[in-house]
Structure formats: structure tokens, C-alpha cells
Write a protein that holds these residues in place. Structure first.
Motif, PDB file in Angstrom:
ATOM      1  N   GLY A  26       0.781  -1.229   0.000  1.00  0.00           N
ATOM      2  CA  GLY A  26       0.000   0.000   0.000  1.00  0.00           C
ATOM      3  C   GLY A  26       0.811   1.277   0.000  1.00  0.00           C
ATOM      4  N   ALA A  27       2.132   1.180   0.054  1.00  0.00           N
ATOM      5  CA  ALA A  27       2.988   2.376   0.002  1.00  0.00           C
ATOM      6  C   ALA A  27       3.458   2.588  -1.430  1.00  0.00           C
ATOM      7  CB  ALA A  27       4.191   2.204   0.923  1.00  0.00           C
ATOM      8  N   ASN A  28       3.412   3.812  -1.892  1.00  0.00           N
ATOM      9  CA  ASN A  28       3.938   4.174  -3.210  1.00  0.00           C
ATOM     10  C   ASN A  28       5.366   4.669  -3.032  1.00  0.00           C
ATOM     11  OD1 ASN A  28       1.624   3.723  -4.791  1.00  0.00           O
ATOM     12  ND2 ASN A  28       0.767   5.670  -4.125  1.00  0.00           N
ATOM     13  N   VAL A  29       6.267   4.142  -3.835  1.00  0.00           N
ATOM     14  CA  VAL A  29       7.667   4.556  -3.803  1.00  0.00           C
ATOM     15  C   VAL A  29       8.015   5.035  -5.202  1.00  0.00           C
ATOM     16  CG1 VAL A  29      10.034   3.843  -3.321  1.00  0.00           C
ATOM     17  CG2 VAL A  29       8.138   2.767  -2.094  1.00  0.00           C
ATOM     18  N   TYR A  30       8.499   6.273  -5.312  1.00  0.00           N
ATOM     19  CA  TYR A  30       8.835   6.814  -6.623  1.00  0.00           C
ATOM     20  C   TYR A  30       9.874   7.921  -6.485  1.00  0.00           C
ATOM     21  CZ  TYR A  30       5.441  10.405  -5.206  1.00  0.00           C
ATOM     22  OH  TYR A  30       4.763  11.381  -4.527  1.00  0.00           O
ATOM     23  N   THR A  31      10.503   8.260  -7.604  1.00  0.00           N
ATOM     24  CA  THR A  31      11.449   9.368  -7.632  1.00  0.00           C
ATOM     25  C   THR A  31      10.796  10.537  -8.350  1.00  0.00           C
ATOM     26  OG1 THR A  31      12.455   8.359  -9.582  1.00  0.00           O
ATOM     27  CG2 THR A  31      13.581   8.028  -7.499  1.00  0.00           C
TER      28      THR A  31
ATOM     29  N   VAL B  95      10.601   9.466  -2.961  1.00  0.00           N
ATOM     30  CA  VAL B  95       9.403   9.730  -2.169  1.00  0.00           C
ATOM     31  C   VAL B  95       8.752   8.402  -1.791  1.00  0.00           C
ATOM     32  CG1 VAL B  95       7.177  10.906  -2.106  1.00  0.00           C
ATOM     33  CG2 VAL B  95       9.039  11.865  -3.480  1.00  0.00           C
ATOM     34  N   ILE B  96       8.439   8.258  -0.507  1.00  0.00           N
ATOM     35  CA  ILE B  96       7.687   7.110  -0.020  1.00  0.00           C
ATOM     36  C   ILE B  96       6.382   7.661   0.545  1.00  0.00           C
ATOM     37  CG2 ILE B  96       7.611   5.152   1.556  1.00  0.00           C
ATOM     38  CD1 ILE B  96      10.667   5.134   1.531  1.00  0.00           C
ATOM     39  N   GLU B  97       5.292   7.248  -0.063  1.00  0.00           N
ATOM     40  CA  GLU B  97       3.982   7.808   0.256  1.00  0.00           C
ATOM     41  C   GLU B  97       3.083   6.695   0.794  1.00  0.00           C
ATOM     42  OE1 GLU B  97       1.626  11.150  -2.176  1.00  0.00           O
ATOM     43  OE2 GLU B  97       2.044   9.333  -3.285  1.00  0.00           O
ATOM     44  N   SER B  98       2.485   6.907   1.968  1.00  0.00           N
ATOM     45  CA  SER B  98       1.642   5.892   2.599  1.00  0.00           C
ATOM     46  C   SER B  98       0.343   6.514   3.077  1.00  0.00           C
ATOM     47  CB  SER B  98       2.339   5.282   3.813  1.00  0.00           C
ATOM     48  OG  SER B  98       3.561   4.708   3.465  1.00  0.00           O
ATOM     49  N   ILE B  99      -0.687   5.703   3.144  1.00  0.00           N
ATOM     50  CA  ILE B  99      -1.954   6.127   3.713  1.00  0.00           C
ATOM     51  C   ILE B  99      -2.464   4.994   4.584  1.00  0.00           C
ATOM     52  CG2 ILE B  99      -3.297   5.393   1.716  1.00  0.00           C
ATOM     53  CD1 ILE B  99      -5.080   7.897   2.327  1.00  0.00           C
ATOM     54  N   LYS B 100      -2.855   5.320   5.811  1.00  0.00           N
ATOM     55  CA  LYS B 100      -3.308   4.302   6.775  1.00  0.00           C
ATOM     56  C   LYS B 100      -4.427   4.863   7.631  1.00  0.00           C
ATOM     57  CE  LYS B 100      -0.172   0.956   6.421  1.00  0.00           C
ATOM     58  NZ  LYS B 100      -0.449  -0.321   5.907  1.00  0.00           N
ATOM     59  N   GLU B 101      -5.245   3.944   8.119  1.00  0.00           N
ATOM     60  CA  GLU B 101      -6.231   4.291   9.135  1.00  0.00           C
ATOM     61  C   GLU B 101      -5.569   4.094  10.490  1.00  0.00           C
ATOM     62  OE1 GLU B 101      -9.978   2.335   8.966  1.00  0.00           O
ATOM     63  OE2 GLU B 101     -10.258   2.813   6.849  1.00  0.00           O
ATOM     64  N   ILE B 102      -5.688   5.097  11.349  1.00  0.00           N
ATOM     65  CA  ILE B 102      -5.124   5.004  12.692  1.00  0.00           C
ATOM     66  C   ILE B 102      -6.240   5.284  13.701  1.00  0.00           C
ATOM     67  CG2 ILE B 102      -2.844   5.698  11.873  1.00  0.00           C
ATOM     68  CD1 ILE B 102      -3.284   8.388  13.274  1.00  0.00           C
ATOM     69  N   ASN B 103      -5.982   4.941  14.947  1.00  0.00           N
ATOM     70  CA  ASN B 103      -6.964   5.201  15.998  1.00  0.00           C
ATOM     71  C   ASN B 103      -7.209   6.690  16.134  1.00  0.00           C
ATOM     72  OD1 ASN B 103      -7.260   2.496  16.706  1.00  0.00           O
ATOM     73  ND2 ASN B 103      -5.483   2.582  18.069  1.00  0.00           N
ATOM     74  N   GLU B 104      -8.443   7.041  16.444  1.00  0.00           N
ATOM     75  CA  GLU B 104      -8.812   8.449  16.567  1.00  0.00           C
ATOM     76  C   GLU B 104      -8.039   9.146  17.684  1.00  0.00           C
ATOM     77  OE1 GLU B 104     -12.873  11.071  16.739  1.00  0.00           O
ATOM     78  OE2 GLU B 104     -12.869   9.107  17.695  1.00  0.00           O
ATOM     79  N   ILE B 105      -7.674   8.398  18.701  1.00  0.00           N
ATOM     80  CA  ILE B 105      -6.956   8.977  19.828  1.00  0.00           C
ATOM     81  C   ILE B 105      -5.523   9.372  19.460  1.00  0.00           C
ATOM     82  CG2 ILE B 105      -6.074   6.814  20.772  1.00  0.00           C
ATOM     83  CD1 ILE B 105      -6.816   7.935  23.562  1.00  0.00           C
TER      84      ILE B 105
ATOM     85  N   ASP C  35     -11.069  11.291   2.733  1.00  0.00           N
ATOM     86  CA  ASP C  35     -11.582  10.267   1.835  1.00  0.00           C
ATOM     87  C   ASP C  35     -10.433   9.430   1.280  1.00  0.00           C
ATOM     88  OD1 ASP C  35     -13.085   8.725   0.148  1.00  0.00           O
ATOM     89  OD2 ASP C  35     -13.604  10.349  -1.214  1.00  0.00           O
ATOM     90  N   GLU C  36     -10.365   8.173   1.711  1.00  0.00           N
ATOM     91  CA  GLU C  36      -9.277   7.290   1.276  1.00  0.00           C
ATOM     92  C   GLU C  36      -9.364   6.970  -0.212  1.00  0.00           C
ATOM     93  OE1 GLU C  36      -7.048   3.237   2.788  1.00  0.00           O
ATOM     94  OE2 GLU C  36      -9.014   3.747   3.589  1.00  0.00           O
ATOM     95  N   SER C  37     -10.537   7.140  -0.817  1.00  0.00           N
ATOM     96  CA  SER C  37     -10.686   6.817  -2.240  1.00  0.00           C
ATOM     97  C   SER C  37      -9.867   7.762  -3.126  1.00  0.00           C
ATOM     98  CB  SER C  37     -12.162   6.868  -2.653  1.00  0.00           C
ATOM     99  OG  SER C  37     -12.650   8.190  -2.584  1.00  0.00           O
ATOM    100  N   LYS C  38      -9.395   8.877  -2.567  1.00  0.00           N
ATOM    101  CA  LYS C  38      -8.531   9.785  -3.327  1.00  0.00           C
ATOM    102  C   LYS C  38      -7.155   9.162  -3.562  1.00  0.00           C
ATOM    103  CE  LYS C  38     -10.697  13.943  -1.537  1.00  0.00           C
ATOM    104  NZ  LYS C  38     -10.543  15.125  -0.694  1.00  0.00           N
ATOM    105  N   PHE C  39      -6.853   8.114  -2.796  1.00  0.00           N
ATOM    106  CA  PHE C  39      -5.581   7.421  -2.896  1.00  0.00           C
ATOM    107  C   PHE C  39      -5.856   5.959  -3.188  1.00  0.00           C
ATOM    108  CE2 PHE C  39      -5.199  10.962  -0.028  1.00  0.00           C
ATOM    109  CZ  PHE C  39      -4.116  11.628  -0.551  1.00  0.00           C
ATOM    110  N   PRO C  40      -6.172   5.630  -4.443  1.00  0.00           N
ATOM    111  CA  PRO C  40      -6.572   4.254  -4.768  1.00  0.00           C
ATOM    112  C   PRO C  40      -5.440   3.268  -4.526  1.00  0.00           C
ATOM    113  CG  PRO C  40      -6.207   5.511  -6.762  1.00  0.00           C
ATOM    114  CD  PRO C  40      -6.096   6.478  -5.612  1.00  0.00           C
ATOM    115  N   GLU C  41      -5.822   2.075  -4.116  1.00  0.00           N
ATOM    116  CA  GLU C  41      -4.859   0.999  -3.888  1.00  0.00           C
ATOM    117  C   GLU C  41      -4.175   0.574  -5.169  1.00  0.00           C
ATOM    118  OE1 GLU C  41      -3.619  -0.841  -1.213  1.00  0.00           O
ATOM    119  OE2 GLU C  41      -4.379   0.903  -0.183  1.00  0.00           O
TER     120      GLU C  41
END
Length: 110
Positions: free
Chosen positions: A29-34, A40-50, A94-100
């Protein structure tokens, strides 16, 4: 309740150290590109609200270690969290902005 965090880490590719790579691939799920002389290493994750946005580093650390290890092995140059030139984190609505993405071909030129 969970919230979605987008993280982008930048590694400067220095001419002085003769790092000339061109990569574009996905790993867990991480994008790696130059781009523009940077890795650039780009990641998106769901984390706890706290947890705050900076806590994403705790969630993505295992994937970052593998990616940095792969890059270090193939290039002979050390890539670790200590070589970061810049890092950004932000909350997204919106996670859909970052498609898998599906099966895509990656590239690694060195």
C-alpha cells in the motif's frame, strides 16, 4: 472511530554521493517513486482516533524498514529514517482519493 492519515517521506538523492536511481513501485500500500531529485515514499493508513497524525510513523514503520532495506541493498547507499530530508503528514477525509491500484508494473533503474 478511526481516521485516515496520509504520510509522505522525502529522501534527497545527492549528486555528490552518485545516487542515480529511477523507481516507481508499490509495497503493502505504500507508493515509492522518484521525483525532482528526491525519493518519495507515500503511505496512507487508518489510525486510531486517539492518535495524532504523527503516529502514522508507528503504523507504517515495518513497511518503511522493508522498503528502505530493499533500496539500500540494490543501491549500496544507506536509506534509513535518519536520512530523511523532509516528512509530511496530514489527515484526509476520503481514502478513495488514494486508490490501492491493482497489479501494476513497477520500475527500478540504477
Amino acid at each position: 472511530m478511526e481516521r485516515i492519515i496520509h504520510c509522505r517521506d522525502f529522501f534527497k538523492l545527492s549528486d555528490e554521493e552518485h545516487i542515480d536511481i529511477d523507481v516507481a513501485f508499490r509495497f503493502n500500500g505504500a507508493n515509492v517513486y522518484t521525483s525532482e531529485g528526491q525519493l518519495v515514499i507515500e503511505s496512507i493508513k487508518e489510525i486510531n482516533e486517539i492518535d495524532g497524525p504523527h503516529e502514522i510513523k508507528r503504523y507504517i514503520r515495518p513497511d518503511l524498514l522493508v522498503i528502505e532495506g530493499i533500496l539500500s541493498y540494490f543501491t549500496g547507499h544507506l536509506f534509513t529514517v535518519y536520512q530523511l530530508s523532509r516528512s509530511e503528514q496530514r489527515i484526509v477525509d476520503d481514502e478513495s482519493k488514494f486508490p490501492e491500484g491493482g497489479d501494476s508494473q513497477g520500475k527500478f533503474f540504477f
